[in-house]
Scaffold this motif. Structure first.
Motif, PDB file in Angstrom:
ATOM      1  N   UNK A  21       6.799 -49.257  -6.214  1.00 10.21           N
ATOM      2  CA  UNK A  21       7.547 -49.569  -7.127  1.00 10.21           C
ATOM      3  C   UNK A  21       8.309 -51.083  -6.157  1.00 10.21           C
ATOM      4  N   UNK A  22       7.868 -50.999  -6.135  1.00 14.29           N
ATOM      5  CA  UNK A  22       7.918 -52.922  -5.102  1.00 14.29           C
ATOM      6  C   UNK A  22       6.777 -53.359  -5.654  1.00 14.29           C
ATOM      7  N   UNK A  23       5.717 -53.527  -5.518  1.00 12.26           N
ATOM      8  CA  UNK A  23       5.051 -53.728  -6.044  1.00 12.26           C
ATOM      9  C   UNK A  23       4.092 -54.008  -7.490  1.00 12.26           C
ATOM     10  N   UNK A  24       4.907 -52.520  -8.427  1.00 13.55           N
ATOM     11  CA  UNK A  24       4.967 -52.974  -9.461  1.00 13.55           C
ATOM     12  C   UNK A  24       5.635 -54.341 -10.329  1.00 13.55           C
ATOM     13  N   UNK A  25       7.077 -53.898  -9.226  1.00 17.30           N
ATOM     14  CA  UNK A  25       8.142 -54.640 -10.289  1.00 17.30           C
ATOM     15  C   UNK A  25       8.041 -56.001  -9.820  1.00 17.30           C
ATOM     16  N   UNK A  46      14.117 -57.287 -16.732  1.00 20.19           N
ATOM     17  CA  UNK A  46      15.335 -55.743 -16.463  1.00 20.19           C
ATOM     18  C   UNK A  46      14.396 -54.808 -16.466  1.00 20.19           C
ATOM     19  N   UNK A  47      14.195 -54.184 -17.926  1.00 19.83           N
ATOM     20  CA  UNK A  47      13.541 -52.510 -18.061  1.00 19.83           C
ATOM     21  C   UNK A  47      12.514 -52.722 -17.119  1.00 19.83           C
ATOM     22  N   UNK A  48      11.408 -53.591 -17.666  1.00 25.79           N
ATOM     23  CA  UNK A  48      10.144 -53.272 -16.274  1.00 25.79           C
ATOM     24  C   UNK A  48      10.709 -52.597 -14.577  1.00 25.79           C
ATOM     25  N   UNK A  51      12.121 -49.068 -15.149  1.00 26.24           N
ATOM     26  CA  UNK A  51      11.580 -48.309 -15.351  1.00 26.24           C
ATOM     27  C   UNK A  51      10.685 -47.868 -14.301  1.00 26.24           C
ATOM     28  N   UNK A  52       9.936 -48.697 -13.507  1.00 26.83           N
ATOM     29  CA  UNK A  52       9.283 -48.523 -12.200  1.00 26.83           C
ATOM     30  C   UNK A  52       9.787 -47.943 -10.893  1.00 26.83           C
ATOM     31  N   UNK A  53      11.357 -48.243 -11.403  1.00 26.44           N
ATOM     32  CA  UNK A  53      11.960 -47.548 -10.236  1.00 26.44           C
ATOM     33  C   UNK A  53      12.685 -45.941 -11.013  1.00 26.44           C
ATOM     34  N   UNK A  54      12.790 -45.937 -11.743  1.00 20.63           N
ATOM     35  CA  UNK A  54      12.708 -44.877 -12.909  1.00 20.63           C
ATOM     36  C   UNK A  54      11.579 -43.281 -12.591  1.00 20.63           C
ATOM     37  N   UNK A 127      18.015 -44.637 -14.467  1.00 22.27           N
ATOM     38  CA  UNK A 127      17.450 -44.914 -13.374  1.00 22.27           C
ATOM     39  C   UNK A 127      17.738 -44.699 -12.031  1.00 22.27           C
ATOM     40  N   UNK A 128      19.234 -45.326 -12.365  1.00 27.22           N
ATOM     41  CA  UNK A 128      19.387 -45.391 -10.681  1.00 27.22           C
ATOM     42  C   UNK A 128      20.169 -44.134 -10.040  1.00 27.22           C
ATOM     43  N   UNK A 129      20.395 -43.635 -11.508  1.00 35.36           N
ATOM     44  CA  UNK A 129      20.564 -41.893 -10.309  1.00 35.36           C
ATOM     45  C   UNK A 129      19.786 -41.247 -10.354  1.00 35.36           C
ATOM     46  N   UNK A 130      18.648 -40.814 -10.751  1.00 39.41           N
ATOM     47  CA  UNK A 130      17.290 -40.527  -9.967  1.00 39.41           C
ATOM     48  C   UNK A 130      17.063 -41.004  -9.336  1.00 39.41           C
TER      49      UNK A 130
END
Length: 216
Positions: A21-25, A46-48, A51-54, A127-130
């Motif tokens: 997630x860190x790399x992609x974001x 922000x969406x991207x 999205x990677x967090x999700x 995303x936050x909840x997942x």
């Protein structure tokens, strides 16, 4: 040895998901591509990231549950009992909206409004909840519950909030305003409690979306 091996495997999975997630974001491949063809929108960044967090949260959750997502709270026999907490999520949204110090944003194009609405009403809360509840809380309580049996809620809360603050500093950055961060933290606190009590992420998902709808 088998118990310790399982702990190490779960820890490795969580760390791997966070690293991906860190790399992609950080590289923002989608945003960079859209910018190269002339499409520039701050909310796309922000969406991207969310999205990677999700994706990281969902894949990590799927691996930890060995594909049996039902056992990780997707399904709950106590759905209607826990539904009362929807009111609490709504009250948090109303209170945050009352104390915020800015007027509603005005968009020059309908496309900008649509993107903003999707990011703040759908992408961020889900995303936050997942990620934080579905993946991190599940992981923490599965491996460390016996060590914090008397203070499990406090220990889980501290773990999640530290992860949230670190992520916002390293990944999300300055793109979220102060009141947005406070609101997200309050929603997470409620979600941690509800999940720990009912072992379902359904009400946290619905309540989070509702709260964000009220605020944004």
């Amino acid at each position: 040895m088998n118990y310790e091996t399982n702990i190490l495997k779960r820890f490795s999975i969580v760390i791997l998901m966070i690293a991906i997630m860190f790399f992609l974001a950080k590289n923002l491949f989608i945003t960079n591509y859209l910018s190269s063809i002339g499409f520039i929108n701050a909310d796309v960044v922000l969406f991207e990231k969310y999205l990677f967090q999700f994706i990281a949260g969902f894949i990590g959750l799927s691996i930890l549950s060995r594909g049996q997502l039902w056992s990780y709270g997707i399904n709950s026999s106590e759905f209607f009992v826990s539904a009362k907490y929807i009111i609490v999520y709504g009250l948090v949204g109303v209170a945050t909206n009352y104390f915020r110090n800015e007027t509603n944003l005005v968009f020059a194009k309908q496309s900008d409004l649509a993107i903003h609405s999707f990011v703040f009403y759908v992408a961020i809360p889900i995303s936050n909840i997942v990620f934080y509840i579905g993946l991190l809380q599940n992981y923490f309580e599965k491996d460390f519950a016996k060590h914090f049996s008397k203070y499990l809620f406090a220990a889980t809360l501290l773990f999640i909030l530290v992860c949230f603050i670190v992520e916002n500093i390293l990944i999300i950055g300055h793109e979220l305003k102060y009141f947005e961060v406070i609101h997200s933290e309050l929603v997470l606190v409620i979600s941690i409690f509800v999940y720990q009590k009912y072992k379902s992420i359904l009400i946290p998902l619905l309540g989070s979306v509702l709260s964000y709808l009220i605020v944004f």
